[in-house]
Design an enzyme around this catalytic site. Structure first.
Site, mmCIF file in Angstrom:
data_model
loop_
_atom_site.group_PDB
_atom_site.id
_atom_site.type_symbol
_atom_site.label_atom_id
_atom_site.label_comp_id
_atom_site.label_asym_id
_atom_site.label_seq_id
_atom_site.Cartn_x
_atom_site.Cartn_y
_atom_site.Cartn_z
ATOM 1 N N GLY A 1 0.923 -1.238 -0.139
ATOM 2 C CA GLY A 1 0.091 -0.030 0.114
ATOM 3 C C GLY A 1 0.712 1.296 -0.072
ATOM 4 O O GLY A 1 2.084 1.080 0.478
ATOM 5 N N GLN B 1 2.478 10.198 1.953
ATOM 6 C CA GLN B 1 3.857 9.563 2.045
ATOM 7 C C GLN B 1 4.734 10.024 0.858
ATOM 8 O O GLN B 1 5.906 9.955 0.996
ATOM 9 C CB GLN B 1 3.876 8.039 1.911
ATOM 10 C CG GLN B 1 3.176 7.288 3.314
ATOM 11 C CD GLN B 1 3.319 5.690 3.195
ATOM 12 O OE1 GLN B 1 2.274 5.217 2.525
ATOM 13 N NE2 GLN B 1 4.108 4.928 3.578
ATOM 14 N N CYS C 1 5.973 -0.271 7.452
ATOM 15 C CA CYS C 1 5.603 1.060 6.866
ATOM 16 C C CYS C 1 6.955 1.503 5.925
ATOM 17 O O CYS C 1 7.927 1.291 6.295
ATOM 18 C CB CYS C 1 5.183 2.087 7.844
ATOM 19 S SG CYS C 1 4.863 3.735 6.879
ATOM 20 N N LEU C 2 6.499 1.676 4.579
ATOM 21 C CA LEU C 2 7.449 2.228 3.562
ATOM 22 C C LEU C 2 8.218 3.424 4.207
ATOM 23 O O LEU C 2 9.426 3.772 3.799
ATOM 24 C CB LEU C 2 6.978 2.327 2.357
ATOM 25 C CG LEU C 2 6.560 1.048 1.562
ATOM 26 C CD1 LEU C 2 5.696 1.365 0.268
ATOM 27 C CD2 LEU C 2 7.607 0.040 1.297
ATOM 28 N N HIS D 1 -4.327 1.319 7.858
ATOM 29 C CA HIS D 1 -2.930 1.747 8.026
ATOM 30 C C HIS D 1 -2.608 2.856 6.953
ATOM 31 O O HIS D 1 -2.224 4.100 7.579
ATOM 32 C CB HIS D 1 -1.877 0.487 7.724
ATOM 33 C CG HIS D 1 -0.507 1.107 7.662
ATOM 34 N ND1 HIS D 1 0.483 0.666 8.700
ATOM 35 C CD2 HIS D 1 0.081 2.062 6.866
ATOM 36 C CE1 HIS D 1 1.741 1.313 8.271
ATOM 37 N NE2 HIS D 1 1.455 2.008 7.240
ATOM 38 N N GLU D 2 -3.276 2.796 5.986
ATOM 39 C CA GLU D 2 -3.189 3.785 4.938
ATOM 40 C C GLU D 2 -4.040 4.950 5.224
ATOM 41 O O GLU D 2 -3.680 6.298 5.124
ATOM 42 C CB GLU D 2 -3.436 3.216 3.344
ATOM 43 C CG GLU D 2 -2.738 2.265 2.960
ATOM 44 C CD GLU D 2 -1.274 2.536 3.133
ATOM 45 O OE1 GLU D 2 -0.735 3.377 3.046
ATOM 46 O OE2 GLU D 2 -0.481 1.381 3.144
ATOM 47 N N HIS E 1 -2.430 7.217 7.486
ATOM 48 C CA HIS E 1 -1.503 8.150 6.931
ATOM 49 C C HIS E 1 -2.230 9.356 6.382
ATOM 50 O O HIS E 1 -1.509 10.546 6.560
ATOM 51 C CB HIS E 1 -0.882 7.682 5.716
ATOM 52 C CG HIS E 1 0.310 6.699 6.093
ATOM 53 N ND1 HIS E 1 1.604 7.248 6.745
ATOM 54 C CD2 HIS E 1 0.767 5.431 5.712
ATOM 55 C CE1 HIS E 1 2.606 6.188 6.840
ATOM 56 N NE2 HIS E 1 1.951 5.111 6.023
HETATM 57 O O1 K1U Z 1 1.884 2.515 4.185
HETATM 58 C C1 K1U Z 1 2.894 1.780 3.714
HETATM 59 O O2 K1U Z 1 3.915 2.183 4.212
HETATM 60 C C2 K1U Z 1 2.917 0.299 3.197
HETATM 61 C C3 K1U Z 1 3.021 -0.739 3.923
HETATM 62 C C4 K1U Z 1 1.400 -1.147 4.358
HETATM 63 C C5 K1U Z 1 1.370 -2.238 5.345
HETATM 64 C C6 K1U Z 1 2.056 -3.181 5.165
HETATM 65 C C7 K1U Z 1 1.890 -4.171 6.460
HETATM 66 C C8 K1U Z 1 0.955 -3.978 7.476
HETATM 67 C C9 K1U Z 1 0.264 -2.992 7.106
HETATM 68 C C10 K1U Z 1 0.416 -2.026 6.353
HETATM 69 C C11 K1U Z 1 3.748 -1.683 3.479
HETATM 70 O O3 K1U Z 1 3.666 -2.311 2.409
HETATM 71 S S1 K1U Z 1 5.202 -1.981 4.383
HETATM 72 C C12 K1U Z 1 6.163 -3.425 3.430
HETATM 73 C C13 K1U Z 1 5.613 -4.571 4.100
HETATM 74 O O4 K1U Z 1 5.563 -4.481 5.188
HETATM 75 C C14 K1U Z 1 4.921 -5.779 3.493
HETATM 76 C C15 K1U Z 1 5.454 -5.828 2.211
HETATM 77 C C16 K1U Z 1 5.131 -6.889 1.365
HETATM 78 C C17 K1U Z 1 4.145 -7.903 2.179
HETATM 79 C C18 K1U Z 1 3.776 -7.831 3.130
HETATM 80 C C19 K1U Z 1 4.356 -6.572 4.101
HETATM 81 ZN ZN ZN Z 2 2.934 3.350 6.055
#
Ligand code: K1U
Ligand code: ZN
Length: 169
Positions: free
Chosen positions: A46, A51, A92-93, A134-135, A138
């Site tokens: 996401g 962000q 979170c990215l 989560h998004e 943000h």
């Molecule tokens: O908002 C963001 O920073 C994106 C975030 C979304 C998210 C991931 C996990 C739980 C809640 C919200 C990410 O994608 S972080 C990367 C990550 O943790 C992930 C990537 C691929 C598969 C699973 C997790």
């Molecule tokens: Zn995030």
């Protein structure tokens, strides 16, 4: 299409409250396409416009294994939440390398618009429910580490600032 720069915690711009999208135009469609490319390139599931320093209520997601089911969500509003909540591990990215447990509603129904301005209700469970909550945080200027203790948050801030100093050299 250009990759966008993802703001890194504790950048104060991550705490900006996003305004609703008012024009469903080519600019919005280009931004959504650039956000999807940036999300795929970063390996995320996401990304919220906040962000990438755009303070409008726009989210992109793809929770599919194959990474071929992009979803663009405009002006999301939660209209129903389950009574049940669940603790999940989140990342979170904007806070790379940090994962911790956050409690969320197990399921949510969200009123959303697409890029053409059509409304529908998204019934989200499991990973989709976690990701959209989560998004949407943000878009309200909230980063998931704000659910953690002050002690943990301070440690994360220090770790992130150190990594950013090292990256700058
Ligand atoms: O908002 C963001 O920073 C994106 C975030 C979304 C998210 C991931 C996990 C739980 C809640 C919200 C990410 O994608 S972080 C990367 C990550 O943790 C992930 C990537 C691929 C598969 C699973 C997790
Ligand atoms: Zn995030």
């Amino acid at each position: 299409m250009p990759l966008l720069t993802i703001l890194q915690y504790p950048d104060p711009r991550l705490h900006t409250v996003a305004r609703p999208v008012s024009a469903f135009d080519d600019r919005l469609r280009r931004l959504a396409a650039d956000m999807l490319e940036t999300m795929y390139d970063s390996g995320g599931i996401g990304l919220a416009a906040t962000q990438v320093d755009v303070h409008e209520r726009l989210i992109v997601m793809d929770i599919s294994e194959e990474r071929n089911q992009p979803l663009v969500v405009v002006n999301p509003e939660i209209i129903w939440t389950s009574e049940a909540r669940k603790i999940n591990e989140e990342g979170c990215l904007s806070v790379p390398g940090v994962y911790d447990r956050v409690e969320r509603f197990e399921s949510v129904h969200v009123r959303v618009w697409d890029l053409e301005g059509n409304a529908r209700t998204l019934e989200a469970q499991d990973v989709m429910a976690i990701c959209i909550q989560h998004e949407m945080d943000h878009l309200l200027g909230k980063v998931f580490v704000e659910y953690l203790s002050l002690l943990k948050r301070d440690r994360i801030k220090k770790k992130m600032r150190k990594a950013q100093r090292e990256d700058a050299h």
